[in-house]
Write a protein that holds these residues in place. Sequence first.
Motif, PDB file in Angstrom:
ATOM      1  N   ARG A   1       0.829  -1.212   0.000  1.00 18.94           N
ATOM      2  CA  ARG A   1       0.000   0.000   0.000  1.00 18.94           C
ATOM      3  C   ARG A   1       0.865   1.265   0.000  1.00 18.94           C
ATOM      4  O   ARG A   1       0.446   2.304  -0.523  1.00 18.94           O
ATOM      5  CB  ARG A   1      -0.945  -0.014   1.201  1.00 18.94           C
ATOM      6  N   THR A   2       2.073   1.194   0.564  1.00 25.56           N
ATOM      7  CA  THR A   2       2.945   2.380   0.534  1.00 25.56           C
ATOM      8  C   THR A   2       3.275   2.788  -0.892  1.00 25.56           C
ATOM      9  O   THR A   2       3.523   3.963  -1.156  1.00 25.56           O
ATOM     10  CB  THR A   2       4.277   2.171   1.301  1.00 25.56           C
ATOM     11  N   PHE A   3       3.262   1.832  -1.817  1.00 24.14           N
ATOM     12  CA  PHE A   3       3.586   2.139  -3.215  1.00 24.14           C
ATOM     13  C   PHE A   3       2.579   3.100  -3.838  1.00 24.14           C
ATOM     14  O   PHE A   3       2.867   3.724  -4.852  1.00 24.14           O
ATOM     15  CB  PHE A   3       3.664   0.862  -4.058  1.00 24.14           C
ATOM     16  N   TRP A   4       1.383   3.228  -3.239  1.00 27.82           N
ATOM     17  CA  TRP A   4       0.388   4.183  -3.718  1.00 27.82           C
ATOM     18  C   TRP A   4       0.872   5.616  -3.488  1.00 27.82           C
ATOM     19  O   TRP A   4       0.364   6.543  -4.106  1.00 27.82           O
ATOM     20  CB  TRP A   4      -0.945   3.986  -2.992  1.00 27.82           C
ATOM     21  N   TYR A   5       1.827   5.784  -2.599  1.00 23.85           N
ATOM     22  CA  TYR A   5       2.304   7.116  -2.216  1.00 23.85           C
ATOM     23  C   TYR A   5       3.616   7.489  -2.903  1.00 23.85           C
ATOM     24  O   TYR A   5       4.221   8.481  -2.565  1.00 23.85           O
ATOM     25  CB  TYR A   5       2.417   7.209  -0.691  1.00 23.85           C
ATOM     26  N   PHE A   6       4.028   6.694  -3.870  1.00 21.09           N
ATOM     27  CA  PHE A   6       5.196   7.034  -4.672  1.00 21.09           C
ATOM     28  C   PHE A   6       4.797   8.135  -5.652  1.00 21.09           C
ATOM     29  O   PHE A   6       3.613   8.243  -6.004  1.00 21.09           O
ATOM     30  CB  PHE A   6       5.688   5.811  -5.447  1.00 21.09           C
ATOM     31  N   PRO A   7       5.749   8.942  -6.116  1.00 20.79           N
ATOM     32  CA  PRO A   7       5.403   9.968  -7.110  1.00 20.79           C
ATOM     33  C   PRO A   7       4.693   9.371  -8.326  1.00 20.79           C
ATOM     34  O   PRO A   7       3.789   9.983  -8.871  1.00 20.79           O
ATOM     35  CB  PRO A   7       6.764  10.565  -7.487  1.00 20.79           C
ATOM     36  N   LYS A   8       5.104   8.191  -8.756  1.00 22.78           N
ATOM     37  CA  LYS A   8       4.393   7.442  -9.794  1.00 22.78           C
ATOM     38  C   LYS A   8       3.816   6.214  -9.099  1.00 22.78           C
ATOM     39  O   LYS A   8       4.500   5.195  -8.968  1.00 22.78           O
ATOM     40  CB  LYS A   8       5.332   7.039 -10.931  1.00 22.78           C
ATOM     41  N   PRO A   9       2.583   6.305  -8.613  1.00 25.22           N
ATOM     42  CA  PRO A   9       2.008   5.211  -7.813  1.00 25.22           C
ATOM     43  C   PRO A   9       2.049   3.860  -8.523  1.00 25.22           C
ATOM     44  O   PRO A   9       1.829   3.769  -9.729  1.00 25.22           O
ATOM     45  CB  PRO A   9       0.567   5.664  -7.598  1.00 25.22           C
ATOM     46  N   LYS A  10       2.381   2.841  -7.743  1.00 26.99           N
ATOM     47  CA  LYS A  10       2.414   1.466  -8.238  1.00 26.99           C
ATOM     48  C   LYS A  10       1.331   0.693  -7.493  1.00 26.99           C
ATOM     49  O   LYS A  10       1.595   0.061  -6.477  1.00 26.99           O
ATOM     50  CB  LYS A  10       3.797   0.872  -7.998  1.00 26.99           C
ATOM     51  N   LYS A  11       0.126   0.745  -7.999  1.00 28.44           N
ATOM     52  CA  LYS A  11      -1.027   0.172  -7.309  1.00 28.44           C
ATOM     53  C   LYS A  11      -1.196  -1.322  -7.564  1.00 28.44           C
ATOM     54  O   LYS A  11      -1.947  -1.986  -6.856  1.00 28.44           O
ATOM     55  CB  LYS A  11      -2.294   0.924  -7.708  1.00 28.44           C
ATOM     56  N   ARG A  12      -0.495  -1.868  -8.545  1.00 30.68           N
ATOM     57  CA  ARG A  12      -0.716  -3.267  -8.926  1.00 30.68           C
ATOM     58  C   ARG A  12      -0.384  -4.256  -7.816  1.00 30.68           C
ATOM     59  O   ARG A  12      -1.025  -5.294  -7.708  1.00 30.68           O
ATOM     60  CB  ARG A  12       0.038  -3.603 -10.198  1.00 30.68           C
ATOM     61  N   TRP A  13       0.612  -3.973  -6.977  1.00 30.56           N
ATOM     62  CA  TRP A  13       1.003  -4.933  -5.932  1.00 30.56           C
ATOM     63  C   TRP A  13      -0.087  -5.067  -4.870  1.00 30.56           C
ATOM     64  O   TRP A  13      -0.425  -6.179  -4.456  1.00 30.56           O
ATOM     65  CB  TRP A  13       2.331  -4.523  -5.300  1.00 30.56           C
ATOM     66  N   HIS A  14      -0.633  -3.951  -4.440  1.00 34.63           N
ATOM     67  CA  HIS A  14      -1.734  -3.998  -3.466  1.00 34.63           C
ATOM     68  C   HIS A  14      -2.959  -4.682  -4.080  1.00 34.63           C
ATOM     69  O   HIS A  14      -3.604  -5.514  -3.437  1.00 34.63           O
ATOM     70  CB  HIS A  14      -2.083  -2.587  -2.999  1.00 34.63           C
ATOM     71  N   ARG A  15      -3.270  -4.353  -5.315  1.00 32.19           N
ATOM     72  CA  ARG A  15      -4.428  -4.964  -5.975  1.00 32.19           C
ATOM     73  C   ARG A  15      -4.235  -6.465  -6.162  1.00 32.19           C
ATOM     74  O   ARG A  15      -5.173  -7.240  -5.974  1.00 32.19           O
ATOM     75  CB  ARG A  15      -4.687  -4.276  -7.310  1.00 32.19           C
ATOM     76  N   LEU A  16      -3.020  -6.879  -6.523  1.00 32.31           N
ATOM     77  CA  LEU A  16      -2.731  -8.309  -6.673  1.00 32.31           C
ATOM     78  C   LEU A  16      -2.883  -9.020  -5.334  1.00 32.31           C
ATOM     79  O   LEU A  16      -3.462 -10.114  -5.263  1.00 32.31           O
ATOM     80  CB  LEU A  16      -1.314  -8.500  -7.227  1.00 32.31           C
ATOM     81  N   TYR A  17      -2.398  -8.398  -4.272  1.00 33.25           N
ATOM     82  CA  TYR A  17      -2.544  -8.970  -2.931  1.00 33.25           C
ATOM     83  C   TYR A  17      -4.026  -9.117  -2.568  1.00 33.25           C
ATOM     84  O   TYR A  17      -4.428 -10.131  -2.004  1.00 33.25           O
ATOM     85  CB  TYR A  17      -1.835  -8.086  -1.902  1.00 33.25           C
ATOM     86  N   GLN A  18      -4.822  -8.140  -2.911  1.00 31.16           N
ATOM     87  CA  GLN A  18      -6.251  -8.159  -2.585  1.00 31.16           C
ATOM     88  C   GLN A  18      -7.027  -9.196  -3.404  1.00 31.16           C
ATOM     89  O   GLN A  18      -7.981  -9.784  -2.908  1.00 31.16           O
ATOM     90  CB  GLN A  18      -6.879  -6.779  -2.822  1.00 31.16           C
ATOM     91  N   LYS A  19      -6.590  -9.447  -4.640  1.00 31.32           N
ATOM     92  CA  LYS A  19      -7.367 -10.296  -5.545  1.00 31.32           C
ATOM     93  C   LYS A  19      -6.866 -11.740  -5.656  1.00 31.32           C
ATOM     94  O   LYS A  19      -7.648 -12.620  -6.006  1.00 31.32           O
ATOM     95  CB  LYS A  19      -7.389  -9.667  -6.936  1.00 31.32           C
ATOM     96  N   SER A  20      -5.604 -11.973  -5.409  1.00 31.89           N
ATOM     97  CA  SER A  20      -5.033 -13.304  -5.616  1.00 31.89           C
ATOM     98  C   SER A  20      -4.735 -13.983  -4.281  1.00 31.89           C
ATOM     99  O   SER A  20      -3.819 -13.582  -3.567  1.00 31.89           O
ATOM    100  CB  SER A  20      -3.750 -13.210  -6.447  1.00 31.89           C
ATOM    101  N   GLY A  21      -5.502 -15.027  -3.978  1.00 33.58           N
ATOM    102  CA  GLY A  21      -5.260 -15.777  -2.751  1.00 33.58           C
ATOM    103  C   GLY A  21      -3.866 -16.397  -2.729  1.00 33.58           C
ATOM    104  O   GLY A  21      -3.226 -16.463  -1.688  1.00 33.58           O
ATOM    105  N   PHE A  22      -3.384 -16.835  -3.901  1.00 33.34           N
ATOM    106  CA  PHE A  22      -2.043 -17.424  -3.987  1.00 33.34           C
ATOM    107  C   PHE A  22      -0.982 -16.384  -3.652  1.00 33.34           C
ATOM    108  O   PHE A  22      -0.107 -16.628  -2.822  1.00 33.34           O
ATOM    109  CB  PHE A  22      -1.800 -18.003  -5.383  1.00 33.34           C
ATOM    110  N   PHE A  23      -1.087 -15.201  -4.279  1.00 36.84           N
ATOM    111  CA  PHE A  23      -0.109 -14.136  -4.020  1.00 36.84           C
ATOM    112  C   PHE A  23      -0.184 -13.681  -2.568  1.00 36.84           C
ATOM    113  O   PHE A  23       0.838 -13.431  -1.933  1.00 36.84           O
ATOM    114  CB  PHE A  23      -0.327 -12.955  -4.972  1.00 36.84           C
ATOM    115  N   GLN A  24      -1.397 -13.604  -2.037  1.00 35.81           N
ATOM    116  CA  GLN A  24      -1.575 -13.210  -0.637  1.00 35.81           C
ATOM    117  C   GLN A  24      -0.912 -14.228   0.289  1.00 35.81           C
ATOM    118  O   GLN A  24      -0.208 -13.857   1.228  1.00 35.81           O
ATOM    119  CB  GLN A  24      -3.049 -13.082  -0.311  1.00 35.81           C
ATOM    120  N   SER A  25      -1.112 -15.505   0.030  1.00 39.86           N
ATOM    121  CA  SER A  25      -0.523 -16.551   0.861  1.00 39.86           C
ATOM    122  C   SER A  25       1.004 -16.513   0.808  1.00 39.86           C
ATOM    123  O   SER A  25       1.672 -16.566   1.853  1.00 39.86           O
ATOM    124  CB  SER A  25      -1.030 -17.920   0.411  1.00 39.86           C
TER     125      SER A  25
END
Length: 160
Positions: free
Chosen positions: A82-106
């Motif tokens: 979620r900290t990546f959302w606060y970068f000058p060029k936000p990188k939202k894909r990691w948080h979204r992947l964590y939220q959507k993929s049970g495998f990635f979350q695990s």
Amino acid sequence: MFANIQKTQNPPTQPLFIWDGECGFCKYWIIIWKSQTKGLTYTTFQEIASDFPDIPLKEFKKASRLIETDGSVFSGPDSAYRTFWYFPKPKKRWHRLYQKSGFFQSISDHGYNWIAKNRPLMMKLTLAFWGKDPLNRKPYWGICLFGVIAIVLGIRSIIG
């Protein structure tokens, strides 16, 4: 394993990343994140846990937390993503992947827990791979990788 806490009843006025102030490994990486993010406040759980009585102290001790102004709480690896959302060029894909993929979350949760349980080792590896100054990191990992490859090739040529 840390608990995922969805909301707090005491939202901060500015997004807040909470970490373990007694962890040298954590401090190293917080210095880097502070230098690369905007609009995010960083503080230790030792300083602020009492402001969030609905989040047990033992949970602050287990994992970092990022608390948004709406009271949403992100825990462990998701707080880091979620900290990546606060970068000058936000990188939202990691948080979204964590939220959507049970495998990635695990994988993220287990990796985070392993790192949390091995902080002294992780600090040694961090220093070996990037040096002592988090704001002036050196790519020592390249030298280490070259050394490992050289050793493997040397052993291979001896064996056969």
